[in-house]
Scaffold this active site. Structure first.
Site, PDB file in Angstrom:
ATOM      1  N   ASN A  14       0.864  -1.183   0.000  1.00  0.00           N
ATOM      2  CA  ASN A  14       0.000   0.000   0.000  1.00  0.00           C
ATOM      3  C   ASN A  14       0.899   1.230   0.000  1.00  0.00           C
ATOM      4  O   ASN A  14       1.442   1.612   1.035  1.00  0.00           O
ATOM      5  CB  ASN A  14      -0.896  -0.021   1.253  1.00  0.00           C
ATOM      6  CG  ASN A  14      -1.760   1.232   1.343  1.00  0.00           C
ATOM      7  OD1 ASN A  14      -1.905   1.965   0.362  1.00  0.00           O
ATOM      8  ND2 ASN A  14      -2.326   1.483   2.509  1.00  0.00           N
ATOM      9  N   LYS A  16       0.039   4.219  -0.430  1.00  0.00           N
ATOM     10  CA  LYS A  16      -0.673   5.418   0.057  1.00  0.00           C
ATOM     11  C   LYS A  16      -0.435   6.576  -0.919  1.00  0.00           C
ATOM     12  O   LYS A  16      -0.383   6.344  -2.128  1.00  0.00           O
ATOM     13  CB  LYS A  16      -0.237   5.747   1.484  1.00  0.00           C
ATOM     14  CG  LYS A  16      -0.245   4.518   2.407  1.00  0.00           C
ATOM     15  CD  LYS A  16      -0.022   4.850   3.854  1.00  0.00           C
ATOM     16  CE  LYS A  16       0.152   3.563   4.640  1.00  0.00           C
ATOM     17  NZ  LYS A  16      -0.144   3.665   6.040  1.00  0.00           N
ATOM     18  N   HIS A  94      -9.792   0.982   4.572  1.00  0.00           N
ATOM     19  CA  HIS A  94      -8.513   1.174   5.268  1.00  0.00           C
ATOM     20  C   HIS A  94      -8.742   2.150   6.424  1.00  0.00           C
ATOM     21  O   HIS A  94      -9.526   3.091   6.309  1.00  0.00           O
ATOM     22  CB  HIS A  94      -7.472   1.717   4.280  1.00  0.00           C
ATOM     23  CG  HIS A  94      -6.095   1.710   4.857  1.00  0.00           C
ATOM     24  ND1 HIS A  94      -5.654   2.712   5.690  1.00  0.00           N
ATOM     25  CD2 HIS A  94      -5.065   0.831   4.736  1.00  0.00           C
ATOM     26  CE1 HIS A  94      -4.413   2.438   6.058  1.00  0.00           C
ATOM     27  NE2 HIS A  94      -4.031   1.302   5.494  1.00  0.00           N
ATOM     28  N   GLU A  96      -7.155   4.595   7.464  1.00  0.00           N
ATOM     29  CA  GLU A  96      -6.950   6.024   7.136  1.00  0.00           C
ATOM     30  C   GLU A  96      -8.184   6.597   6.440  1.00  0.00           C
ATOM     31  O   GLU A  96      -8.521   7.765   6.613  1.00  0.00           O
ATOM     32  CB  GLU A  96      -5.682   6.185   6.285  1.00  0.00           C
ATOM     33  CG  GLU A  96      -4.437   5.952   7.135  1.00  0.00           C
ATOM     34  CD  GLU A  96      -3.217   5.488   6.366  1.00  0.00           C
ATOM     35  OE1 GLU A  96      -3.217   5.532   5.122  1.00  0.00           O
ATOM     36  OE2 GLU A  96      -2.248   5.068   7.033  1.00  0.00           O
ATOM     37  N   GLU A 164      -5.904  -5.173  10.453  1.00  0.00           N
ATOM     38  CA  GLU A 164      -4.906  -4.125  10.660  1.00  0.00           C
ATOM     39  C   GLU A 164      -5.228  -3.376  11.952  1.00  0.00           C
ATOM     40  O   GLU A 164      -6.048  -2.445  11.952  1.00  0.00           O
ATOM     41  CB  GLU A 164      -4.936  -3.140   9.500  1.00  0.00           C
ATOM     42  CG  GLU A 164      -4.564  -3.762   8.184  1.00  0.00           C
ATOM     43  CD  GLU A 164      -3.941  -2.727   7.261  1.00  0.00           C
ATOM     44  OE1 GLU A 164      -2.758  -2.862   6.968  1.00  0.00           O
ATOM     45  OE2 GLU A 164      -4.631  -1.779   6.879  1.00  0.00           O
ATOM     46  N   GLY A 170       1.692   2.331  10.732  1.00  0.00           N
ATOM     47  CA  GLY A 170       2.596   3.474  10.603  1.00  0.00           C
ATOM     48  C   GLY A 170       3.200   3.944  11.916  1.00  0.00           C
ATOM     49  O   GLY A 170       3.800   5.021  11.976  1.00  0.00           O
ATOM     50  N   SER A 210       2.896  -2.049  10.456  1.00  0.00           N
ATOM     51  CA  SER A 210       4.328  -1.854  10.722  1.00  0.00           C
ATOM     52  C   SER A 210       5.183  -3.104  10.519  1.00  0.00           C
ATOM     53  O   SER A 210       6.184  -3.297  11.204  1.00  0.00           O
ATOM     54  CB  SER A 210       4.550  -1.312  12.133  1.00  0.00           C
ATOM     55  OG  SER A 210       4.045   0.005  12.233  1.00  0.00           O
TER      56      SER A 210
HETATM   57  C1  PEP Z   1      -1.082   0.045   5.854  1.00  0.00           C
HETATM   58  O1  PEP Z   1      -1.047   1.178   5.382  1.00  0.00           O
HETATM   59  O2  PEP Z   1      -2.003  -0.706   5.573  1.00  0.00           O
HETATM   60  C2  PEP Z   1      -0.008  -0.371   6.749  1.00  0.00           C
HETATM   61  C3  PEP Z   1      -0.059  -1.557   7.290  1.00  0.00           C
HETATM   62  O3  PEP Z   1       0.993   0.548   6.965  1.00  0.00           O
HETATM   63  P1  PEP Z   1       2.355   0.284   7.765  1.00  0.00           P
HETATM   64  O4  PEP Z   1       2.941  -1.012   7.254  1.00  0.00           O
HETATM   65  O5  PEP Z   1       3.206   1.455   7.444  1.00  0.00           O
HETATM   66  O6  PEP Z   1       2.009   0.187   9.208  1.00  0.00           O
END
Ligand code: PEP
Length: 247
Positions: A14, A16, A94, A96, A164, A170, A210
Site C-alpha cells: 500500500n 498510500k 482502510h 486512514e 490491521e 505506521g 508496521s
Molecule cells: C497500511 O497502510 O495498511 C499499513 C499496514 O501501513 P504500515 O505497514 O506502514 O504500518
C-alpha cells in the site's frame, strides 16, 4: 477474477499517497516476486496502469473506489472503471479512510459489493484503535466490522480480509506473532458464524501494521495469517521483496 486458491500467501503493497514516475521505474526494476505468492501493488490511481513486468503473479490494486456506480460525483472512480482498466483488487475501509474520510461500515459494505459484482476482489480492512484495545473492545469492534462491512455475497474466492490493528499502522508497533494469530483465529470464527466453515477455513486473512523484513517471517508463519498488507516498508522495493520472500 483472480484465482486466489493457487497461492499459499498474499502480499499487498500500500503505497498510500507516495510515488512518482521515476520511483515506479526504479521500483519495478528492483522488485522480486515469488511465484508461490500473489503480490499486489496498490499505487495511487493515476499510476495503476504503470505496473511493469509480465509476471503472472503480480497484480494492480486500487486504494479506494466510489460507492456510486456512475453520475454527478466529481473526483470519484467507479468499480466498473477499475475493471475497464484491468484492475483486479481494491483496498476498502482502510483505517486512514475510516479516520480521515469518515468512511463507515455501510460505505465499506456497498463498495465491496460493487467490486465483487465487477469481479474485482475487495481487500476489506478491519481493526481496532488503541483506545478500543485498551478498553478491551477489540473483539466487539471486529465482530461489528465483520457484521456490517462484509457483504453477504462475499466468500473466500471473491474477497480478502486484512486485519490491521490501527495502533500498529505506521507507528512502528507491530502485533506480536501470537497476538496476530489470536485475532486472525477470532476473525475466522466470526466468518464461520456469519457464513460457513468451508468459507472461513479457506478465507485469506492477511495482517497489516508496521511489518518490516525483520518481523515478517515470524508473523507470516502463524497458521491463520495468510499474508500481509504492507505500508511503509512497501515503499522500498528491496524491503518489500524481502517480506514477500520471507516465507
Ligand atoms: C497500511 O497502510 O495498511 C499499513 C499496514 O501501513 P504500515 O505497514 O506502514 O504500518
Amino acid at each position: 477474477m483472480v484465482n486466489l486458491d493457487k497461492y499459499s500467501s498474499i502480499f499487498i503493497a500500500n503505497w498510500k499517497l507516495n510515488g512518482n514516475s521515476s520511483f515506479l521505474k526504479d521500483y519495478y526494476e528492483k522488485l522480486k516476486v515469488n511465484s508461490n505468492n500473489c503480490t499486489i501493488i496498490c499505487s495511487p490511481s493515476i499510476y495503476l496502469k504503470s505496473l511493469k513486468g509480465n509476471n503472472e503473479n503480480l497484480f494492480c490494486g486500487a486504494q479506494d473506489v466510489s460507492s456510486y456506480k456512475e453520475g454527478a460525483y466529481t473526483g470519484e472512480l467507479s468499480a466498473s472503471m477499475l475493471k475497464d482498466n484491468n484492475i483486479d483488487f481494491c483496498l476498502v475501509g482502510h483505517s486512514e479512510r475510516r479516520q480521515y474520510f469518515a468512511e463507515t461500515n455501510d460505505n465499506v459494505n456497498i463498495k465491496s459489493s460493487n467490486l465483487i459484482e465487477e469481479n474485482i476482489i475487495p481487500v476489506i480492512c478491519i481493526g481496532e484503535t488503541l483506545e478500543q484495545k485498551e478498553k478491551n473492545l477489540t473483539e466487539e469492534i471486529l465482530s461489528t466490522q465483520i457484521k456490517y462491512s462484509v457483504p453477504n455475497l462475499a466468500n473466500h474466492q471473491n474477497a480478502l480480509i486484512a486485519y490491521e490493528p490501527v495502533w500498529a499502522i505506521g507507528t512502528g508497533l507491530t502485533a506480536s506473532p501470537e497476538q496476530a494469530q489470536e485475532m486472525h483465529k477470532f476473525i475466522r470464527q466470526k466468518f464461520t458464524e456469519k457464513f460457513s466453515e468451508s468459507i472461513s477455513s479457506n478465507l485469506s486473512i492477511i495482517y497489516g501494521g508496521s511489518v518490516k523484513p525483520s518481523s515478517a517471517k515470524n508473523i507470516f508463519n502463524q497458521p491463520d495469517v495468510d499474508g500481509g498488507l504492507i505500508g511503509g516498508a512497501s515503499l522500498n522495493a528491496n524491503d518489500f521483496s524481502d517480506i514477500i520472500n520471507s516465507i
